[in-house]
Write a protein that holds these residues in place. Structure first.
Motif, PDB file in Angstrom:
ATOM      1  N   SER A 275       0.823  -1.215   0.000  1.00  0.00           N
ATOM      2  CA  SER A 275       0.000   0.000   0.000  1.00  0.00           C
ATOM      3  C   SER A 275       0.860   1.269   0.000  1.00  0.00           C
ATOM      4  CB  SER A 275      -0.951  -0.010   1.200  1.00  0.00           C
ATOM      5  OG  SER A 275      -0.226  -0.087   2.391  1.00  0.00           O
TER       6      SER A 275
ATOM      7  N   THR B 292       0.925   4.177  -2.768  1.00  0.00           N
ATOM      8  CA  THR B 292       0.637   5.571  -2.412  1.00  0.00           C
ATOM      9  C   THR B 292       1.712   6.492  -2.991  1.00  0.00           C
ATOM     10  OG1 THR B 292      -0.266   4.743  -0.343  1.00  0.00           O
ATOM     11  CG2 THR B 292       0.139   7.097  -0.456  1.00  0.00           C
ATOM     12  N   LYS B 293       2.968   6.061  -2.853  1.00  0.00           N
ATOM     13  CA  LYS B 293       4.065   6.865  -3.398  1.00  0.00           C
ATOM     14  C   LYS B 293       3.980   6.948  -4.916  1.00  0.00           C
ATOM     15  CE  LYS B 293       8.331   6.964  -1.877  1.00  0.00           C
ATOM     16  NZ  LYS B 293       9.672   6.451  -1.489  1.00  0.00           N
TER      17      LYS B 293
ATOM     18  N   ARG C 144      -2.356  -6.401  -7.661  1.00  0.00           N
ATOM     19  CA  ARG C 144      -3.668  -6.383  -6.993  1.00  0.00           C
ATOM     20  C   ARG C 144      -3.846  -5.076  -6.216  1.00  0.00           C
ATOM     21  NH1 ARG C 144      -2.947 -10.756  -3.946  1.00  0.00           N
ATOM     22  NH2 ARG C 144      -3.714 -12.283  -5.420  1.00  0.00           N
ATOM     23  N   GLU C 145      -2.783  -4.683  -5.538  1.00  0.00           N
ATOM     24  CA  GLU C 145      -2.844  -3.464  -4.734  1.00  0.00           C
ATOM     25  C   GLU C 145      -2.986  -2.229  -5.612  1.00  0.00           C
ATOM     26  OE1 GLU C 145      -3.630  -3.693  -1.910  1.00  0.00           O
ATOM     27  OE2 GLU C 145      -2.336  -2.827  -0.407  1.00  0.00           O
TER      28      GLU C 145
ATOM     29  N   PHE D 272      -4.442  -2.098  -8.402  1.00  0.00           N
ATOM     30  CA  PHE D 272      -5.855  -2.075  -8.817  1.00  0.00           C
ATOM     31  C   PHE D 272      -6.744  -1.575  -7.674  1.00  0.00           C
ATOM     32  CE2 PHE D 272      -9.970  -4.249  -8.756  1.00  0.00           C
ATOM     33  CZ  PHE D 272     -10.512  -3.837  -9.962  1.00  0.00           C
ATOM     34  N   ASN D 273      -6.496  -2.076  -6.477  1.00  0.00           N
ATOM     35  CA  ASN D 273      -7.325  -1.676  -5.322  1.00  0.00           C
ATOM     36  C   ASN D 273      -7.261  -0.166  -5.068  1.00  0.00           C
ATOM     37  OD1 ASN D 273      -8.333  -4.189  -4.714  1.00  0.00           O
ATOM     38  ND2 ASN D 273      -6.772  -4.669  -3.194  1.00  0.00           N
ATOM     39  N   PHE D 274      -6.117   0.419  -5.361  1.00  0.00           N
ATOM     40  CA  PHE D 274      -5.966   1.865  -5.181  1.00  0.00           C
ATOM     41  C   PHE D 274      -6.558   2.647  -6.353  1.00  0.00           C
ATOM     42  CE2 PHE D 274      -3.367   1.003  -1.607  1.00  0.00           C
ATOM     43  CZ  PHE D 274      -3.164   2.190  -0.918  1.00  0.00           C
ATOM     44  N   GLY D 275      -7.037   1.942  -7.350  1.00  0.00           N
ATOM     45  CA  GLY D 275      -7.699   2.589  -8.472  1.00  0.00           C
ATOM     46  C   GLY D 275      -6.740   3.139  -9.524  1.00  0.00           C
TER      47      GLY D 275
ATOM     48  N   GLU E 142     -10.749  -8.320 -14.143  1.00  0.00           N
ATOM     49  CA  GLU E 142     -10.854  -6.879 -13.834  1.00  0.00           C
ATOM     50  C   GLU E 142      -9.476  -6.309 -13.495  1.00  0.00           C
ATOM     51  OE1 GLU E 142     -12.632  -9.273 -12.498  1.00  0.00           O
ATOM     52  OE2 GLU E 142     -14.772  -8.825 -12.659  1.00  0.00           O
ATOM     53  N   ILE E 143      -8.704  -7.054 -12.702  1.00  0.00           N
ATOM     54  CA  ILE E 143      -7.364  -6.579 -12.317  1.00  0.00           C
ATOM     55  C   ILE E 143      -6.426  -6.592 -13.524  1.00  0.00           C
ATOM     56  CG2 ILE E 143      -5.378  -7.002 -10.804  1.00  0.00           C
ATOM     57  CD1 ILE E 143      -7.300  -8.299  -8.800  1.00  0.00           C
TER      58      ILE E 143
END
Lengths: 409, 270
Positions: free
Chosen positions: A217, A221-222, A245-246, A248-251, A275-276
């Protein structure tokens, strides 16, 4: 007979008895060992990459079984050891297999860092070592006569990925890199940056993560904060899957393209949902729709046996073993140094197409694949992950070559 | 908060049963896989999120009753070896049932995508997990602090013999504590599945962190486990922002630093 005295008769009797025992008893094992060609698969059955150990084993077995477990009329004894993706465990177990079981030909392991350690054992023990991975050092700075590299050079991979991607996305100039912090990651990162210069790329960030990272995560974010046009990952296996996966989860995806620069293909893509996978671009040393006769036959027989298409891992093990066996054929010998010479300069049409082993570096010159994942609506079946959009085989330019002299035996 | 949830469950089992549960990571993984199967069976994420940890709690109940209880008389080492063996069995069981290759589980559609919080863009599902895990920690804490059975459990951690002398069935207490610990591991695994996906080794990754949380908080100390979980999580997040390569190492560095000053852990007394 008249010249024989009692002592001579006893001597002959002893020799005869010894011969009989040798023919019937345990020395038969010694004779069998002398005839057998012992091949070691050092695969990760535990630890990081333990999910691919069994399928690497499958690939090597399939190549050997194609030859009826024989080479040049001699039986092949195939043994395995667990690399555990640890340099210490791997080197200890390879030495034990060489000393204890007479292994002369070693294939594996699966991690570049560990492979470099195994390569040193191969050099010291004078056994042939074949490896497929992202480090450039096997055929570069730490090259020697006994180790060979099957995977494409990191330069070949980087050139294929960057050139093809930029042709399709000429405006995507701001790249953020997410790099596995070990030999493989460093090698590919170096060349992605080098090739990137020719396209005027700006690398807005390059974060390194340890092998086995499961919490991405903060990296994501960075990456998002750097506002890149594309995120390119240089990692592998579960690291790559978890990071994708992450992201994708962060959009970030599918709005931004994500490049998996050096992927295992099927083994990674199957772990992501459609989707991912949307807007993911994938570089790999093998994809199962490769259009070569050997690949088609291999994929057909693998699917019949195991119910799904092979990814890079079993294909690499299969491909390395086939190349090794080609080396025996060319050398017409089972002696290690003859097989090394047999492999040097060999040119064959094999699993991924035209393949040639550079005698000066032991690098296999071969195509690298670049794919684009399909949207769910375009998938013909659940394993129809991607289309091959390009292959590239540009070899490492001379100015980057670190293997100046591969040396003698 | 997930670390706190894992640490709380492990601390409860360690405190009441006095054994380090090496199968705690495997129960975490089983929770994730149960969620995946439950979603496919009932077609509803929320119902599956209720069912999966209950399934793990029932599994925990069976493990304690059929596996650990017969070993109480055999001694501590046997129980420890049992939980270690159990972790391997559960790990291999996952491979047998669901296969060696992992897969992804998407969050429910309402929780997909991210929210712009002004200073950071953050996934909705992670925010949900934070709130959910926080509520679970709070609920567990209230149960242990405010209910009679919670008081018995806390008393069991302090002095099992005394609890037994008061006429309380201590074996039933052990079973309940193990089932509750398994429930917390199971729901942590289920909540984690859409974030980290599912893989047979996912429990191994989490087990190490759970033990760090328990050691840091003080062995068997429930408040300590919650505090340690939060400290570890925050330390990891902050370090990753400025020095991403050290984000795993910091977990162990924080533990080492605190244990040097307080060998008994933050809230430990023994």
């Amino acid at each position: 007979m008249s010249d024989l005295n009692r002592r001579d008769v006893l001597k002959l009797g002893a020799i005869g008895a010894a011969g009989a025992v040798a023919g019937l008893g345990f020395p038969a094992v010694i004779r069998a060992q002398a005839k057998e060609v012992v091949m070691l698969g050092i695969w990760p059955f535990t630890g990081a990459f333990s999910d691919v150990g069994p399928i690497l084993d499958r690939g090597m077995k399939m190549a050997l079984e194609e030859r009826g477990m024989k080479i040049l009329g001699r039986p092949i004894k195939y043994i395995t050891r667990d690399s555990a993706t640890q340099a210490g465990a791997s080197t200890r177990r390879v030495e034990e297999a060489v000393d204890g079981e007479g292994a002369k030909f070693v294939i594996g392991p699966w991690s570049s860092g560990v492979a470099l350690a195994v390569s040193e054992v191969a050099k010291r023990k004078k056994v042939l070592h074949y490896f497929s991975g992202g480090t450039e050092d096997i055929s570069g700075a730490r090259c020697h006569r006994y180790s060979f590299q099957w995977a494409a050079s990191p330069y070949t991979a980087a050139k294929t990925v960057v050139d093809t991607f930029m042709k399709a996305n000429p405006r995507a100039k701001r790249w953020h890199l997410l790099v596995a912090d070990y030999a493989f990651g460093w090698s590919v990162e170096k060349y992605i940056k080098e090739v990137g210069k020719t396209h005027g790329l700006e690398f807005v960030g390059a974060d390194r993560h340890p092998l086995g990272e499961r919490e991405f995560s903060n990296y994501v974010t960075k990456a998002a904060g750097n506002k890149p046009d594309v995120v390119a990952m240089i990692n592998f296996g579960l690291d790559a899957v978890t990071a994708a996966r992450e992201i994708f989860n962060f959009g970030l995806t599918p709005k931004l393209p994500l490049i998996m620069s050096w992927s295992s293909g099927v083994e990674e893509l199957v772990q992501l949902t459609p989707e991912i996978r949307e807007n993911i671009w994938v570089g790999s040393n093998f994809y199962y729709t490769a259009d070569t006769p050997v690949a088609k036959e291999f994929v057909k027989s693998y699917q019949a046996k195991f119910g799904g298409p092979p990814g890079y891992a079993p294909s690499a093990a299969y491909g390395m073993t086939r190349m090794l066996l080609h080396g025996f054929d060319r050398a017409k010998s089972v002696e290690v140094q003859d097989v090394v010479k047999g492999l040097e300069g060999i040119e064959v049409n094999d699993l991924v197409g035209r393949m040639r082993v550079d005698a000066k570096t032991h690098q296999t010159l071969r195509p690298f694949f670049f794919m684009r994942c399909k949207p769910k609506s375009a998938m013909k079946n659940p394993m129809d992950f991607a289309d091959i959009i390009a292959t590239g085989d540009t070899p490492l330019p001379a100015q980057y070559a670190a293997c100046k002299d591969i040396g003698s035996f | 908060m997930l670390y706190a949830l894992m640490g709380l469950g492990l601390s409860l089992i360690t405190g009441v049963l006095n054994i380090p549960n090496f199968a705690h990571g495997a129960l975490f993984a089983v929770g994730a896989y149960f969620l995946f199967s439950a979603i496919h069976a009932v077609g509803n994420f929320w119902l599956a999120l209720v069912l999966a940890p209950v399934g793990v709690a029932l599994l925990g109940l069976v493990i304690e009753y059929a596996g650990i209880r017969p070993l109480y008389a055999a001694g501590h080492d046997y129980q420890l070896l049992f939980t270690f063996g159990l972790s391997l069995i559960l790990g291999e069981g996952i491979i047998v049932v669901w296969g060696p290759i992992g897969f992804s589980q998407l969050p429910p559609s309402i929780l997909r995508g991210g929210l712009d919080l002004g200073f950071i863009f953050y996934p909705k599902y992670r925010l949900f997990v934070m709130v959910m895990a926080g509520l679970l920690v709070l609920a567990t804490w209230l149960f242990l602090e405010k209910t009679r059975y919670g008081a018995i459990m806390r008393a069991g951690i302090e002095n099992k013999e005394m609890v037994s002398l008061l006429g309380i069935d201590v074996h039933r207490l052990f079973t309940a504590a193990f089932a509750l610990g398994a429930y917390l591991a199971g729901i942590a695994g289920a909540l984690t599945a859409p974030i980290r996906g599912l893989s047979p080794s996912m429990g191994v990754d989490m087990l190490g962190i759970a033990f760090v949380v328990v050691a840091l908080g003080g062995l068997g100390n429930l408040l300590g486990a919650i505090a340690a979980g939060l400290i570890i999580g925050v330390a990891q997040a902050v370090v990753a922002l400025y020095w991403t390569e050290a984000s795993v190492a910091v977990i162990f560095a924080v533990m080492a630093a605190i244990l040097l000053v307080r060998p008994q852990g933050l809230f430990g007394i023994r």
